[in-house]
Write a protein that holds these residues in place. Structure first.
Motif, mmCIF file in Angstrom:
data_model
loop_
_atom_site.group_PDB
_atom_site.id
_atom_site.type_symbol
_atom_site.label_atom_id
_atom_site.label_comp_id
_atom_site.label_asym_id
_atom_site.label_seq_id
_atom_site.Cartn_x
_atom_site.Cartn_y
_atom_site.Cartn_z
ATOM 1 N N GLY A 74 25.812 -35.033 -39.061
ATOM 2 C CA GLY A 74 24.778 -36.055 -39.213
ATOM 3 C C GLY A 74 23.465 -35.713 -38.519
ATOM 4 N N GLY A 75 23.445 -34.591 -37.796
ATOM 5 C CA GLY A 75 22.203 -34.146 -37.176
ATOM 6 C C GLY A 75 22.175 -34.162 -35.667
ATOM 7 N N SER A 76 23.267 -34.509 -35.007
ATOM 8 C CA SER A 76 23.284 -34.554 -33.549
ATOM 9 C C SER A 76 23.405 -33.151 -32.958
ATOM 10 N N ALA A 77 22.346 -32.717 -32.312
ATOM 11 C CA ALA A 77 22.346 -31.390 -31.678
ATOM 12 C C ALA A 77 23.343 -31.350 -30.526
ATOM 13 N N LYS A 78 23.470 -32.454 -29.818
ATOM 14 C CA LYS A 78 24.415 -32.534 -28.701
ATOM 15 C C LYS A 78 25.855 -32.357 -29.209
ATOM 16 N N ALA A 79 26.186 -33.027 -30.305
ATOM 17 C CA ALA A 79 27.521 -32.901 -30.891
ATOM 18 C C ALA A 79 27.750 -31.487 -31.411
ATOM 19 N N PHE A 80 26.723 -30.901 -32.012
ATOM 20 C CA PHE A 80 26.834 -29.531 -32.510
ATOM 21 C C PHE A 80 27.125 -28.573 -31.358
ATOM 22 N N ASP A 81 26.426 -28.733 -30.259
ATOM 23 C CA ASP A 81 26.655 -27.880 -29.101
ATOM 24 C C ASP A 81 28.069 -28.083 -28.547
ATOM 25 N N ARG A 82 28.532 -29.313 -28.536
ATOM 26 C CA ARG A 82 29.892 -29.596 -28.034
ATOM 27 C C ARG A 82 30.959 -28.943 -28.889
ATOM 28 N N ILE A 83 30.859 -29.107 -30.201
ATOM 29 C CA ILE A 83 31.886 -28.548 -31.078
ATOM 30 C C ILE A 83 31.840 -27.029 -31.034
ATOM 31 N N ARG A 84 30.665 -26.499 -30.919
ATOM 32 C CA ARG A 84 30.495 -25.049 -30.831
ATOM 33 C C ARG A 84 31.144 -24.509 -29.552
ATOM 34 N N THR A 85 30.933 -25.183 -28.438
ATOM 35 C CA THR A 85 31.498 -24.751 -27.157
ATOM 36 C C THR A 85 33.013 -24.921 -27.124
ATOM 37 N N ILE A 86 33.487 -26.084 -27.539
ATOM 38 C CA ILE A 86 34.930 -26.366 -27.496
ATOM 39 C C ILE A 86 35.704 -25.383 -28.367
ATOM 40 N N THR A 87 35.211 -25.116 -29.571
ATOM 41 C CA THR A 87 35.954 -24.241 -30.476
ATOM 42 C C THR A 87 35.867 -22.774 -30.073
ATOM 43 N N THR A 88 34.974 -22.457 -29.177
ATOM 44 C CA THR A 88 34.901 -21.098 -28.646
ATOM 45 C C THR A 88 35.829 -20.938 -27.449
ATOM 46 N N VAL A 89 35.791 -21.897 -26.547
ATOM 47 C CA VAL A 89 36.547 -21.801 -25.302
ATOM 48 C C VAL A 89 38.030 -22.112 -25.495
ATOM 49 N N MET A 90 38.327 -23.112 -26.310
ATOM 50 C CA MET A 90 39.709 -23.580 -26.408
ATOM 51 C C MET A 90 40.703 -22.517 -26.877
ATOM 52 N N PRO A 91 40.431 -21.761 -27.948
ATOM 53 C CA PRO A 91 41.405 -20.735 -28.339
ATOM 54 C C PRO A 91 41.663 -19.707 -27.228
ATOM 55 N N LEU A 92 40.612 -19.336 -26.526
ATOM 56 C CA LEU A 92 40.770 -18.373 -25.425
ATOM 57 C C LEU A 92 41.625 -18.956 -24.311
ATOM 58 N N ALA A 93 41.377 -20.215 -23.977
ATOM 59 C CA ALA A 93 42.137 -20.861 -22.907
ATOM 60 C C ALA A 93 43.597 -21.059 -23.301
ATOM 61 N N VAL A 94 43.835 -21.507 -24.521
ATOM 62 C CA VAL A 94 45.205 -21.751 -24.981
ATOM 63 C C VAL A 94 46.004 -20.456 -24.985
ATOM 64 N N ILE A 95 45.451 -19.439 -25.591
ATOM 65 C CA ILE A 95 46.154 -18.166 -25.671
ATOM 66 C C ILE A 95 46.327 -17.558 -24.285
ATOM 67 N N GLY A 96 45.307 -17.683 -23.439
ATOM 68 C CA GLY A 96 45.405 -17.181 -22.069
ATOM 69 C C GLY A 96 46.519 -17.847 -21.286
ATOM 70 N N VAL A 97 46.623 -19.157 -21.386
ATOM 71 C CA VAL A 97 47.686 -19.888 -20.674
ATOM 72 C C VAL A 97 49.052 -19.520 -21.256
ATOM 73 N N ASP A 98 49.131 -19.428 -22.587
ATOM 74 C CA ASP A 98 50.412 -19.090 -23.220
ATOM 75 C C ASP A 98 50.912 -17.705 -22.828
ATOM 76 N N LEU A 99 50.021 -16.835 -22.419
ATOM 77 C CA LEU A 99 50.418 -15.485 -22.017
ATOM 78 C C LEU A 99 50.960 -15.413 -20.594
ATOM 79 N N ILE A 100 50.856 -16.495 -19.845
ATOM 80 C CA ILE A 100 51.409 -16.519 -18.492
ATOM 81 C C ILE A 100 52.934 -16.475 -18.616
ATOM 82 N N PRO A 101 53.558 -15.463 -18.026
ATOM 83 C CA PRO A 101 55.015 -15.324 -18.166
ATOM 84 C C PRO A 101 55.768 -16.547 -17.634
ATOM 85 N N GLY A 102 56.726 -17.020 -18.434
ATOM 86 C CA GLY A 102 57.599 -18.101 -18.021
ATOM 87 C C GLY A 102 57.050 -19.500 -18.182
#
Length: 138
Positions: A74-102
């Motif tokens: 709808g044009g919200s730059a703030k929302a665009f920045d949020r979705i851009r940041t979350i979708t970049t960081v989240m996969p890295l964080a999820v996979i990083g945590v999942d790689l912790i043994p045990g």
């Protein structure tokens, strides 16, 4: 051409439609993961609070991400920045945590990883000229 006018073009709308489909896939795999945890627990297999909590958070996060994406569309730059940041960081964080043994069984890590991988196309789409042109840096 104004940002509002370019947000209505077919290329931009197509990118947002794809992003919403990817986020929906993220949520669907999250639901499958949670259902698998529930089935495993009901069959007497060991489950942990980590698996339950994270299993609930992912499907619950999907509607929030869809709402933020709709605001960006709808044009919200703030929302665009949020979705851009979350979708970049989240996969890295999820996979990083999942790689912790045990921390979790391999099947759980695979399902959570698949869920997180669904967000990578959104991170890529939010960096394309079709979308970034609509949200110039302030």
């Amino acid at each position: 051409m104004t940002a509002t006018a370019t947000l209505g073009n077919s290329r931009t709308q197509g990118a947002f439609t794809t992003a919403k489909k990817c986020i929906t896939l993220f949520g669907a795999v999250g639901v499958i993961t949670l259902a698998t945890v529930a089935v495993m627990a009901s069959l007497g297999h060991e489950t942990t609070p980590f698996m339950w909590i994270r299993g609930v958070i992912f499907p619950a996060l999907a509607p929030v991400l869809l709402r933020v994406t709709a605001r960006a569309e709808g044009g919200s730059a703030k929302a665009f920045d949020r979705i851009r940041t979350i979708t970049t960081v989240m996969p890295l964080a999820v996979i990083g945590v999942d790689l912790i043994p045990g921390i979790c069984p391999a099947w759980y890590a695979v399902l959570q990883g698949l869920s997180a991988l669904a967000l990578i196309p959104v991170a890529i789409l939010t960096r394309t000229s079709a979308l970034t042109a609509n949200f110039p840096k302030q």
